[in-house]
Design a protein around this motif. Sequence first.
Motif, PDB file in Angstrom:
ATOM      1  N   ALA A  95      62.256  91.539  58.377  1.00  0.00           N
ATOM      2  CA  ALA A  95      63.632  91.049  58.483  1.00  0.00           C
ATOM      3  C   ALA A  95      63.721  89.573  58.109  1.00  0.00           C
ATOM      4  O   ALA A  95      64.646  89.149  57.394  1.00  0.00           O
ATOM      5  N   ASP A  96      62.759  88.778  58.569  1.00  0.00           N
ATOM      6  CA  ASP A  96      62.753  87.348  58.224  1.00  0.00           C
ATOM      7  C   ASP A  96      62.557  87.139  56.723  1.00  0.00           C
ATOM      8  O   ASP A  96      63.186  86.261  56.114  1.00  0.00           O
ATOM      9  N   LEU A  97      61.690  87.940  56.115  1.00  0.00           N
ATOM     10  CA  LEU A  97      61.474  87.849  54.669  1.00  0.00           C
ATOM     11  C   LEU A  97      62.756  88.218  53.930  1.00  0.00           C
ATOM     12  O   LEU A  97      63.100  87.606  52.908  1.00  0.00           O
ATOM     13  N   GLY A  98      63.474  89.215  54.451  1.00  0.00           N
ATOM     14  CA  GLY A  98      64.738  89.608  53.836  1.00  0.00           C
ATOM     15  C   GLY A  98      65.747  88.466  53.831  1.00  0.00           C
ATOM     16  O   GLY A  98      66.409  88.211  52.812  1.00  0.00           O
ATOM     17  N   ARG A  99      65.865  87.780  54.956  1.00  0.00           N
ATOM     18  CA  ARG A  99      66.804  86.658  55.032  1.00  0.00           C
ATOM     19  C   ARG A  99      66.470  85.588  53.988  1.00  0.00           C
ATOM     20  O   ARG A  99      67.361  84.968  53.409  1.00  0.00           O
ATOM     21  N   LYS A 100      65.167  85.376  53.777  1.00  0.00           N
ATOM     22  CA  LYS A 100      64.732  84.368  52.805  1.00  0.00           C
ATOM     23  C   LYS A 100      65.258  84.692  51.412  1.00  0.00           C
ATOM     24  O   LYS A 100      65.516  83.788  50.601  1.00  0.00           O
ATOM     25  N   TYR A 101      65.430  85.989  51.138  1.00  0.00           N
ATOM     26  CA  TYR A 101      65.902  86.421  49.818  1.00  0.00           C
ATOM     27  C   TYR A 101      67.301  87.032  49.889  1.00  0.00           C
ATOM     28  O   TYR A 101      67.675  87.868  49.066  1.00  0.00           O
ATOM     29  N   HIS A 102      68.073  86.587  50.904  1.00  0.00           N
ATOM     30  CA  HIS A 102      69.489  86.945  51.039  1.00  0.00           C
ATOM     31  C   HIS A 102      69.715  88.457  51.144  1.00  0.00           C
ATOM     32  O   HIS A 102      70.611  89.012  50.530  1.00  0.00           O
ATOM     33  N   TYR A 103      68.850  89.082  51.925  1.00  0.00           N
ATOM     34  CA  TYR A 103      68.960  90.533  52.167  1.00  0.00           C
ATOM     35  C   TYR A 103      68.936  90.748  53.679  1.00  0.00           C
ATOM     36  O   TYR A 103      67.988  90.336  54.346  1.00  0.00           O
TER      37      TYR A 103
END
Length: 337
Positions: free
Chosen positions: A285-293
Amino acid sequence: MKFAMIGAGAMGLRYGILLQEAGNDVTFIDTWQPHIDKIREQGGVYVMRDHKDRHLTKIKLETPETFDGHPDMFIFFTKQMQLQDYLDRCQHFFHKDQYAFTAMNGMGHIEKLQKYFADDKIIGATALIATVLPGPGEVDFMGKRGAGKMNMCPLNEKPDATCKELFNQLQKAQMNPTLTDDFTGTLMTKVIFNSVINTICTMFELPMGEFGNFPGAYQMGRQLIDEAYDICARAGIKLVSSRDEEMAALDHNTRIDMPLHYPSMYQDMTKDRPTEVDYINGYIADLGRKYHYEASTHLFVTQAVHLAEIHRQNLAKQRAIKAKQTETQTAEQAQTA
C-alpha cells in the motif's frame, strides 16, 4: 561453508539444521531466553516432520553477546520487527569479508542490512517452505524431505563464487533453490504471495487448505494480486512470475502442498506476538501511494489483521478478568464455609 544463523526460530532452525546435515558448520544465535534455556537443558533441538519422528538434534547455540566466531556467511531469519535489535547486538562480530543471506518475509530488511554489509555481499531470497515452532526447544518441518522451493539473487545481481557455493550447499540441503537475475522482482513476488495467504488465513484463523478450497478464494486472491501487480508495473518492478502463474502457485500451495499449514503470521498472532502485516500488505500500500495508486484492498486487509490482533488481545484480557473473578469468588466462599 561456515554459517552463523541469526535467529533460531522455525525457519532459522530448518535452514540451519538442513545445512548442518549437508556437512556445513552452523552456529545458531538467538535471544529468546526460554528457547535458549530449553535447548541447553535438552542438549539440542527436538525436530519433527509433519508431527512425526520426534528426535533430538544437537546444535551449537550462542547469544549475540557470547558469539565470537568468524563465519563465511550470516543467515538472517528474524521477524522484521526484531531485525534492528539483532543487528545492534551482533554488529561487533561483523567483518567486511563476510556475507549476509536472508529469506525473511516482507520488505524493509535489506535496507537495514545495507548499513552493515556491502551491496556485493548481500544475497536475498524467498522461500515457499512451511515450518512451525511448537514451543521452546522444538521445531516441526512441514512436508516431506525435499518439499518446498526457494528463489535467491544477490543484491547486485552478479552471482560470485561465494553466492554460487551457497547455492550448491542449499541444493545439498534439498532446499530446491533457483538463482534468479532480478533482485527486487524476486523479493516482491513472494511479498505478493504472502499478502494473500498469510493475511487472509490470519484474519479468519484458517489453515491454508480451508482458504484454498473456499469457492471465493480465486476472486479474493486475484483482487489483492491485481492491485499489487498494477503497483509494481508503475514502479518498474519486474516480477518473476505472471499474475496467472502467481494465482496457480497460490492454488497449488493452499490445496495441494500445505493444506493443513497455518502461515507464520497466524502463528505470531495466536502467540500474542506482533504480525508482519505492515511489512507485507502495508508495504504494498505504501509503495502504491508513492506511485499515485490507492491500494484500497491491501489497506483494508492491513487494518483487518490489526483488528484481529486487538480482538484476540481483548479476549485474553476478558478471560484473565473472569479467571480472577472466579478465583476471588472461590476464596470468599471458602472463607464463608
